[in-house]
Structures are given as structure tokens and as C-alpha cells.
Scaffold this active site. Structure first.
Site, PDB file in Angstrom:
ATOM      1  N   PRO A   1      48.906  41.292  26.123  1.00 25.90           N
ATOM      2  CA  PRO A   1      50.196  40.442  25.419  1.00 25.90           C
ATOM      3  C   PRO A   1      50.206  39.267  26.692  1.00 25.90           C
ATOM      4  CG  PRO A   1      50.568  42.669  26.612  1.00 25.90           C
ATOM      5  CD  PRO A   1      49.106  42.467  26.513  1.00 25.90           C
TER       6      PRO A   1
ATOM      7  N   LEU B   1      49.622  40.504  32.644  1.00 18.87           N
ATOM      8  CA  LEU B   1      48.587  41.168  32.449  1.00 18.87           C
ATOM      9  C   LEU B   1      47.173  40.456  32.160  1.00 18.87           C
ATOM     10  CD1 LEU B   1      49.767  43.873  30.074  1.00 18.87           C
ATOM     11  CD2 LEU B   1      49.334  44.282  32.523  1.00 18.87           C
ATOM     12  N   GLY B   2      47.232  39.090  32.658  1.00 17.96           N
ATOM     13  CA  GLY B   2      46.307  38.242  32.707  1.00 17.96           C
ATOM     14  C   GLY B   2      45.608  37.848  31.326  1.00 17.96           C
ATOM     15  N   SER B   3      46.507  37.552  30.355  1.00 11.72           N
ATOM     16  CA  SER B   3      46.060  37.092  29.053  1.00 11.72           C
ATOM     17  C   SER B   3      45.199  36.021  29.362  1.00 11.72           C
ATOM     18  CB  SER B   3      47.263  36.971  28.141  1.00 11.72           C
ATOM     19  OG  SER B   3      48.010  35.877  28.544  1.00 11.72           O
TER      20      SER B   3
ATOM     21  N   ALA C   1      43.484  34.519  31.620  1.00 11.85           N
ATOM     22  CA  ALA C   1      42.117  34.724  32.400  1.00 11.85           C
ATOM     23  C   ALA C   1      41.229  35.548  31.433  1.00 11.85           C
ATOM     24  CB  ALA C   1      42.275  35.401  33.618  1.00 11.85           C
ATOM     25  N   ALA C   2      41.705  36.363  30.682  1.00 14.73           N
ATOM     26  CA  ALA C   2      40.856  37.366  29.827  1.00 14.73           C
ATOM     27  C   ALA C   2      40.432  36.639  28.833  1.00 14.73           C
ATOM     28  CB  ALA C   2      41.822  38.628  29.355  1.00 14.73           C
TER      29      ALA C   2
ATOM     30  N   ASP D   1      43.602  36.632  39.249  1.00  7.65           N
ATOM     31  CA  ASP D   1      43.508  36.920  37.884  1.00  7.65           C
ATOM     32  C   ASP D   1      41.978  36.857  37.450  1.00  7.65           C
ATOM     33  OD1 ASP D   1      46.159  37.370  37.787  1.00  7.65           O
ATOM     34  OD2 ASP D   1      46.198  36.649  35.954  1.00  7.65           O
TER      35      ASP D   1
HETATM   36  O1  PMV Z   1      51.819  36.890  36.475  1.00  9.10           O
HETATM   37  P1  PMV Z   1      50.471  37.013  36.816  1.00  9.10           P
HETATM   38  O2  PMV Z   1      50.125  38.487  36.359  1.00  9.10           O
HETATM   39  O3  PMV Z   1      49.488  36.174  36.029  1.00  9.10           O
HETATM   40  O4  PMV Z   1      50.520  37.077  38.330  1.00  9.10           O
HETATM   41  C1  PMV Z   1      50.699  35.969  39.028  1.00  9.10           C
HETATM   42  C2  PMV Z   1      50.410  36.227  40.247  1.00  9.10           C
HETATM   43  C3  PMV Z   1      51.161  35.576  41.486  1.00  9.10           C
HETATM   44  O5  PMV Z   1      50.740  36.017  42.633  1.00  9.10           O
HETATM   45  C4  PMV Z   1      52.583  35.559  41.337  1.00  9.10           C
HETATM   46  C5  PMV Z   1      50.698  34.048  41.288  1.00  9.10           C
HETATM   47  C6  PMV Z   1      49.007  33.812  41.872  1.00  9.10           C
HETATM   48  O6  PMV Z   1      48.590  32.834  41.321  1.00  9.10           O
HETATM   49  O7  PMV Z   1      48.435  34.683  42.217  1.00  9.10           O
END
Ligand code: PMV
Length: 316
Positions: free
Chosen positions: A104, A109-111, A113-114, A155
């Protein structure tokens, strides 16, 4: 004869969830993230029509565009260009790159980067080139900058390596031992949250009150270190308690929201060992530690508290 459409290579990548340390990780504290195989991005590269150049086809996003005509800040176009340059492919090969994802979007959940990881892997495979996990991660980081502004790099690291990681910005990655496999329930608030905006808000608050935020980030960093020890010794009760403490600190950082807090409370009432928001916050997902006995009840409680979807994943 030109073999349009015949040569095909695919690449896949999982989603991820941050278990400890979001936000503080941007400020140099440790964080822990784990891959989530239940959601996946997939990219497919195939030979195109002669002279077509590179066509990007992202069905989920309703996007079909020539690489040469894509916006300069389009993350998909950037990752394709950077990967082709890295692989030293002469300009404008005739390729169609199709991207699909069940991760999603904008839920922590890293969409992004995935999808980027799947694209890098599919291109490397198409051109029969080997890239190390580190090489994939470094390329994906370039695209992450477009999604996130100033990403910590967690991520791309967890997704490219596909293993639980203990991550400190700018340091060598540590992969650690999971003594006893454990189960997470990842519950979606349904609220879209842009990491870039939340990270920028935290930056403003940090600059206005350095002392308070340095203290909060120190506490979160300590919890991440203790969390790693709990995972390495298989102490799940301790692990859950640390998740609750991390959530309370993220509330103090100002990145929770009523929906996340309500779901965290519901998970605990359902019998979870711990629960915390995961990722940027202000929406996105809540992650709860469950046991085989509590799993069904926690899932039901989370849905009653408004979860739109619950993903169960095992960390091992
Ligand atoms: O929303 P996500 O899962 O992409 O997480 C971001 C994580 C943060 O620490 C808020 C930002 C980062 O660059 O690490």
C-alpha cells in the site's frame, strides 16, 4: 529479426515495517526494521519495439510514459535512469518496464523503496549483471530522496537486504539473530500520510526545542538497542513492553493521531504483547506483537477499532 517482447526478466521486493526507532533514526539513533513478504512489488522488463526507447508502465498508478518524456522528479524514471547508467547500458535501449505492487502506498510499508528495488533487480537480471544487496540499496536510496527529501536510508536497506536490520544512519549495516520467531499484526488506519511532510514537521519542532527532542530521540535510541537485545534473547514480553514505550515516545514527538492511539489500545485489550505506530505516523500503520493464542482476538479488536486491513507476518 527483432524479437519484440520475447526476452523477459522480472524482479521482486517485499514491503517493510519499522519495529523501533522511526524519526529518531533521521537524527543518528539506531532503528530496527523487518521485511514484510506478504506484500510485494514486482517489475518486469521486456524487449520493446525497435526505436521505442524505454517505456515505463505502472498500472497501479495509471502511468504509462516514455522515459525520455518523464518528469525529472519522477522517482520511477529516476531509478530506471540511474540503474541503466550504473549498468553502463548505452542510451535508450528498447525496453518496456512494467511495475505492479501490492504494497500500500504512503502507509509506512516502504512502497517506494519496494518498487525501486524490484525495478533495479529486474534490469540487472535483464542485462545478466550481478548487483550486491548493498549495490541495490545504494541505487534505491537515490530514488528514495525524491519520495522522502532527506531519508535515513532504512527503507532501501531493509528491503534490498530482505532481512531484519539494525540500522544507524551512515554506519555499516548490522544483521542480527532472531532467537525466537515472532508474529506481528500490521493494521492499516486507512489514513494516507506523506513521510516527507511528517519528517519536515518534526524537523521544525526539533529546531524550536532542541533539548526536548534530543532527549526523546535518545530515549527512542535506547529502546531500539534494548529491542535488539530482546529479539536476540527471544524475550517477547520485554519486546512488547518496549514497543509500548516507543509508541508513548512517538506520541511525545507529535507523530501519533487519535486513530493510531485507539488501535494501539484495542490491540492491547485484545491481548497483544505490545503495539506502536510504525513509519512516519499521523496515519499509516500500527504494528502489534501477537502470540498464536492472541492473534485472532487482536485482529478482531483492531478491526473493531477501525483497521481497514490487517497483515500478519512472521519475523524469523
Ligand atoms: O513512513 P516510512 O515507513 O517510510 O518511514 C519513515 C521513517 C522515518 O524515520 C520517519 C524517516 C526516515 O527517513 O527514516
Amino acid at each position: 529479426m527483432h524479437e519484440t517482447g520475447q526476452k523477459i526478466a522480472t524482479g521482486t521486493a517485499p514491503g517493510k515495517v519499522i519495529l523501533f526507532g522511526e524519526h529518531a533514526v533521521v537524527y543518528g539513533r539506531p532503528a530496527i526494521a523487518v521485511p514484510v513478504a506478504e506484500v510485494q512489488a514486482r517489475a518486469e522488463v521486456r524487449l520493446g519495439e525497435p526505436g521505442q526507447g524505454v517505456i515505463l508502465d505502472a498500472r497501479d498508478l495509471g502511468m504509462r510514459v516514455r522515459l525520455s518524456e518523464a518528469a525529472p522528479d519522477d522517482a520511477l524514471a529516476v531509478i530506471v535512469s540511474k540503474t541503466l547508467a550504473h549498468l553502463e547500458i548505452p542510451p535508450q535501449p528498447d525496453l518496456t518496464i512494467t511495475v505492479e505492487s501490492t504494497v500500500p502506498i504512503a502507509r509506512g510499508l516502504g512502497s517506494g523503496a519496494a518498487v525501486s528495488t524490484a525495478v533495479v533487480r529486474s534490469l540487472a537480471r535483464y542485462f545478466a549483471r550481478h548487483l550486491t544487496a548493498r549495490g541495490v540499496s545504494d541505487l534505491v536510496y537515490e530514488a528514495e530522496k525524491l519520495y522522502h527529501g532527506n531519508p535515513s536510508g532504512i527503507d532501501n536497506t531493509v528491503i534490498a537486504f530482505g532481512k531484519p536490520v539494525y540500522f544507524i544512519r551512515g554506519r555499516a549495516l548490522e544483521i542480527f539473530w532472531v532467537r525466537a520467531p515472532f508474529t506481528l499484526a500490521i493494521a492499516d488506519t486507512g489514513i494516507v500520510s506523506q513521510t516527507k511532510d511528517v519528517v519536515a514537521d518534526v524537523r521544525r519542532a526539533y529546531e524550536e526545542n532542541l533539548g526536548k527532542y534530543e532527549y526523546l530521540f535518545d530515549q527512542i535510541g535506547e529502546i531500539a538497542a534494548l529491542g535488539r537485545a530482546a529479539i536476540e534473547t527471544g524475550n517477547l514480553t520485554e519486546l512488547g513492553g518496549l514497543m509500548n514505550r516507543n509508541h508513548a515516545l512517538l506520541q511525545a514527538v507529535g507523530v501519533s493521531c487519535p486513530e493510531l492511539d485507539r488501535m494501539a489500545q484495542a490491540a492491547m485489550e485484545g491481548g497483544a504483547l505490545g503495539a506502536k505506530l510504525s513509519g512516519a505516523g499521523r496515519g499509516g500503520n500500527l504494528v502489534s506483537l501477537v502470540t498464536p493464542e492472541s492473534r485472532g482476538r487482536v485482529e478482531m479488536f483492531l478491526r473493531m477499532a477501525g483497521a481497514k486491513r490487517v497483515i500478519i507476518t512472521e519475523v524469523s
